[in-house]
Design an enzyme around this catalytic site. Structure first.
Site: not given
Ligand code: NAP
Length: 291
Positions: A74, A135, A230
């Site tokens: 991405k 992201g 999400l």
């Molecule tokens: P990402 O870039 O890895 O970001 C995840 C975030 O969650 C980071 O800020 C991380 O904190 C935080 N986090 C993870 N574990 C945690 C914990 N135990 N306690 C507190 N904070 C925590 O992932 P992403 O791409 O943003 O995706 C996140 C979620 O959104 C996923 O579940 C994904 O499946 C979902 N999503 C859904 C869609 C949809 O179309 N429905 C689209 C995109 C994403 P740190 O930065 O401090 O590690």
């Protein structure tokens, strides 16, 4: 459901990822293409990071019309594109690419996908609290900023990452709306949150008994607050169940997934009408839910 048939003239769409085999987009998009009676097909393309440039050159050579990009492409794809939308620039990620005479162009339909289920409430005087600063949180911030949400407060666990997150919006039109807070500020933030969004993976299958927040914190939300997760599997997540138990409106991530795909299909087909309900049913079948 109408079937796709491949001919000598079939037009190609797809998704690149690494891995890509778990993608739900082929089922959704092919259901839509079949419903529209188009001689088009949408394929999953496993593309390793080191093969991204070669894949794009190959796609251009064989006339691929457009494709989605998912993890890990991405951000990496941006330098390979001849133009990206202002929105994709602000988010820092592209998930939808299409071919034009001047090369590949890209945008980010996750933002529209996120926004679509929220509706047209007035958000000017309202506050959104976003859990997580990865992201997906970036698409949420851009989506709420487009809806003119007055305050967007992003809550994370790492102060340094939060500072970087806040700085990264400095050159965007949304800079004045975005604030960041550490997790311990949540008890004070909850009573003013009109929308609470989980963008962390906490509660995702198989850890379905987890929620990013405790019951007592959820109970601090205003009466009419909307709660949005999400995550799309399970449905509902524990987070959304907590909200529903308090009578709150709960939105799950499957709607965002369908709507980002529908927005991409509108771009590739250059038409407004796409069968969103058919896409939603195809997704439900893929997730093993009654459509
Ligand atoms: P990402 O870039 O890895 O970001 C995840 C975030 O969650 C980071 O800020 C991380 O904190 C935080 N986090 C993870 N574990 C945690 C914990 N135990 N306690 C507190 N904070 C925590 O992932 P992403 O791409 O943003 O995706 C996140 C979620 O959104 C996923 O579940 C994904 O499946 C979902 N999503 C859904 C869609 C949809 O179309 N429905 C689209 C995109 C994403 P740190 O930065 O401090 O590690």
């Amino acid at each position: 459901m109408p079937a796709i048939s491949i001919t000598g003239k079939t037009k190609l769409l797809g998704i690149i990822g690494h891995p890509v085999e778990h993608s739900l987009s082929p089922a959704m998009q092919n259901a839509a293409l079949a419903q529209l009676g188009l001689d088009w097909v949408f394929l999953p393309f496993p593309v390793a990071p080191e093969n991204l440039a070669a894949a794009l050159a190959g796609f251009a050579a064989i006339g691929v019309v457009g494709f989605n990009a998912t993890i890990p492409h991405k951000q990496a794809i941006i330098p390979h594109l001849s133009h990206i939308s202002e929105l994709a620039k602000a988010v820092g990620a592209v998930n939808t690419v299409w071919r034009t005479p001047r090369g590949w162009e890209g945008t980010n339909t996750d933002v529209e996908g996120f926004r679509a289920p929220i509706g047209d409430r007035p958000w000017h005087e309202r506050t959104t609290v976003v859990l997580g600063n990865g992201g997906a949180a970036r698409a949420v911030v851009a989506g709420m900023a487009q809806l003119h949400c007055g305050n967007i407060i992003v809550v994370g666990r790492d102060r340094q990452k939060l500072t970087e997150f806040e700085k990264s919006w400095a050159d965007s039109p949304y800079a004045d709306r975005v604030q960041t807070q550490v997790w311990t500020a949540l008890p004070e933030l909850m009573p003013s949150a009109d929308l609470l969004v989980n963008t962390t993976p906490i509660g995702m299958s198989p850890h379905i008994d987890r929620s990013p927040i405790e019951d007592d914190l959820m109970a601090k939300l205003p009466l009419n607050a909307v709660v949005y997760d999400l995550i799309y599997t399970p449905s509902p997540t524990k987070f959304l169940q907590q909200a529903q138990d308090l009578g709150k409106k709960a939105i799950d991530g499957s709607q965002m997934l369908v709507q980002q795909g529908a927005a991409a299909l509108r771009i590739w087909l250059q038409q407004d009408e796409v069968p969103v309900e058919v896409m939603s049913q195809a997704l439900a079948r893929q997730l093993g839910r009654a459509a």
